[in-house]
Design an enzyme around this catalytic site. Structure first.
Site, PDB file in Angstrom:
ATOM      1  N   ASP A  36      -9.989  -3.184  14.809  1.00 19.31           N
ATOM      2  CA  ASP A  36      -9.010  -2.834  15.837  1.00 19.31           C
ATOM      3  C   ASP A  36      -8.753  -4.064  16.694  1.00 19.31           C
ATOM      4  O   ASP A  36      -9.629  -4.932  16.845  1.00 19.31           O
ATOM      5  CB  ASP A  36      -9.543  -1.691  16.717  1.00 19.31           C
ATOM      6  CG  ASP A  36      -8.440  -0.999  17.498  1.00 19.31           C
ATOM      7  OD1 ASP A  36      -8.072   0.134  17.120  1.00 19.31           O
ATOM      8  OD2 ASP A  36      -7.941  -1.589  18.470  1.00 19.31           O
ATOM      9  N   ASP A  59      -6.496  -7.934  13.972  1.00 19.63           N
ATOM     10  CA  ASP A  59      -5.061  -7.781  14.208  1.00 19.63           C
ATOM     11  C   ASP A  59      -4.425  -7.575  12.842  1.00 19.63           C
ATOM     12  O   ASP A  59      -4.353  -8.507  12.039  1.00 19.63           O
ATOM     13  CB  ASP A  59      -4.510  -9.035  14.886  1.00 19.63           C
ATOM     14  CG  ASP A  59      -3.006  -8.970  15.137  1.00 19.63           C
ATOM     15  OD1 ASP A  59      -2.343  -8.053  14.610  1.00 19.63           O
ATOM     16  OD2 ASP A  59      -2.487  -9.860  15.838  1.00 19.63           O
ATOM     17  N   VAL A  60      -3.973  -6.368  12.544  1.00 17.83           N
ATOM     18  CA  VAL A  60      -3.518  -6.054  11.193  1.00 17.83           C
ATOM     19  C   VAL A  60      -2.185  -6.703  10.838  1.00 17.83           C
ATOM     20  O   VAL A  60      -1.738  -6.600   9.702  1.00 17.83           O
ATOM     21  CB  VAL A  60      -3.441  -4.530  10.940  1.00 17.83           C
ATOM     22  CG1 VAL A  60      -4.822  -3.903  11.013  1.00 17.83           C
ATOM     23  CG2 VAL A  60      -2.455  -3.871  11.900  1.00 17.83           C
ATOM     24  N   ASN A  86      -4.926   2.845   8.801  1.00 18.31           N
ATOM     25  CA  ASN A  86      -4.376   3.737   9.824  1.00 18.31           C
ATOM     26  C   ASN A  86      -3.694   3.013  10.976  1.00 18.31           C
ATOM     27  O   ASN A  86      -2.834   3.592  11.642  1.00 18.31           O
ATOM     28  CB  ASN A  86      -5.513   4.615  10.377  1.00 18.31           C
ATOM     29  CG  ASN A  86      -5.108   5.374  11.617  1.00 18.31           C
ATOM     30  OD1 ASN A  86      -4.290   6.305  11.550  1.00 18.31           O
ATOM     31  ND2 ASN A  86      -5.640   4.976  12.767  1.00 18.31           N
ATOM     32  N   TYR A 152      10.403   1.796  12.539  1.00 12.69           N
ATOM     33  CA  TYR A 152       9.174   2.549  12.259  1.00 12.69           C
ATOM     34  C   TYR A 152       9.380   3.486  11.076  1.00 12.69           C
ATOM     35  O   TYR A 152       8.562   3.534  10.139  1.00 12.69           O
ATOM     36  CB  TYR A 152       8.787   3.336  13.507  1.00 12.69           C
ATOM     37  CG  TYR A 152       7.549   4.193  13.384  1.00 12.69           C
ATOM     38  CD1 TYR A 152       6.299   3.689  13.724  1.00 12.69           C
ATOM     39  CD2 TYR A 152       7.627   5.520  12.946  1.00 12.69           C
ATOM     40  CE1 TYR A 152       5.161   4.487  13.635  1.00 12.69           C
ATOM     41  CE2 TYR A 152       6.502   6.310  12.848  1.00 12.69           C
ATOM     42  CZ  TYR A 152       5.272   5.793  13.194  1.00 12.69           C
ATOM     43  OH  TYR A 152       4.146   6.579  13.088  1.00 12.69           O
ATOM     44  N   LYS A 156       7.539   3.382   7.370  1.00 14.68           N
ATOM     45  CA  LYS A 156       6.719   4.493   6.889  1.00 14.68           C
ATOM     46  C   LYS A 156       7.220   5.007   5.537  1.00 14.68           C
ATOM     47  O   LYS A 156       6.420   5.450   4.703  1.00 14.68           O
ATOM     48  CB  LYS A 156       6.692   5.611   7.924  1.00 14.68           C
ATOM     49  CG  LYS A 156       5.952   5.251   9.199  1.00 14.68           C
ATOM     50  CD  LYS A 156       4.495   4.888   8.934  1.00 14.68           C
ATOM     51  CE  LYS A 156       3.715   4.713  10.216  1.00 14.68           C
ATOM     52  NZ  LYS A 156       2.274   4.376   9.970  1.00 14.68           N
TER      53      LYS A 156
END
Length: 278
Positions: A36, A59-60, A86, A152, A156
């Site tokens: 995270d 940091d994804v 996630n 977004y 997705k």
């Protein structure tokens, strides 16, 4: 104890869906390695969660951070069996005729590339274990307009297709890949997307919770544990014959228009036909 002896890597685990998932997987016997960006909360969780929990700042949007997280998990626990990609946020809210290229790139890096690289850098470790399970967070926003910001929602939708392709390519290694599509879940993601302070966040969550009871057949808002339970199912041996698909956890939001499930709301034909023909 569905996950006794297994290691699960969960990203975005400091709050909301991720936090509930960390807690559930720990209760079910897994060793959990959480990545995270919130270093302060992750460090605090190290003290609160017990010996089965490890935290590494991640940091994804940065591929090197994702690779380091997966490598760290494998080194510290002996391998990886489960990955829950996630982490995410609402991202830019601009419509297609206003969004900048930089805003678009950030949304894709945070919400789609992060999942792809999570799979990419977890797969070698899962292969070494003889297989495993990957779960990705998508959204009801992937299916139609009106449920979330444009970038977004597009990202997705990409997660869903990525999930199918990855499942096909990794099946030969006994690695299953599936996605979860949450509906309205009471987390801070909506408030964070508009920069709300703590007081406003509480108010927004209360309003959304009430709105959710009127927006779907199941007359209550979703909670993070609803998604955590879905992730646990898809990651478990109980879902051993399930791959390349998605699980809607939306309180029935996408079953149809309100007239299809609310007896007090006219259906489409009732709304247009004269009363004597209904």
């Amino acid at each position: 104890m569905r996950f006794k002896g297994k290691t699960a890597v969960i990203t975005g685990g400091s709050s909301g869906i991720g936090r509930s998932s960390v807690e559930l997987f720990l209760r079910e016997g897994a060793s959990v390695v959480m990545g995270d960006i919130d270093e302060a909360e992750g460090t605090a969780m190290m003290s609160a969660m017990g010996d089965g929990f490890l935290f590494r700042k991640c940091d994804v949007t940065q591929e090197n951070d994702i690779k380091a997280l997966m490598d760290h998990a494998a080194e510290q626990t002996g391998g990886i069996d489960i990955v829950f990609n996630n982490a995410g946020a609402g991202g830019p809210r601009a419509p297609i005729d206003e969004i900048s290229g930089d805003e678009w790139d950030f949304a894709m890096a945070l919400l789609l590339k992060s999942v792809a690289m999570g799979i990419r850098h977890a797969a070698p470790h899962l292969k070494k274990r003889g297989g495993g399970a990957i779960v990705n967070t998508a959204s009801v926003c992937a299916f139609q307009a009106g449920y979330g910001p444009m970038a977004y929602s597009t990202a997705k939708a990409g997660v869903l297709h990525l999930t199918k392709i990855a499942a096909a390519e990794l099946a030969q290694y006994n690695i299953r890949v599936n996605a979860i599509c949450p509906g309205f879940i009471q987390t801070n993601i909506f408030a964070a997307s508009v920069g709300a302070n703590k007081e406003d966040t509480q108010q927004i969550n209360a309003i959304l919770g009430q709105a959710a009871t009127n927006a779907q057949p199941v007359a209550r808002p979703g909670i993070p544990n609803d998604i955590a339970e879905a992730a646990a199912y898809l990651a478990s041996d109980a879902a051993g014959f399930v791959t390349g698909t998605h699980l809607l956890v939306d309180g029935g939001m996408l079953v149809g228009t309100e007239g299809s499930w609310n007896p007090e709301t006219p259906g489409m034909l009732d709304a247009i036909l004269p009363e004597h023909l209904r």
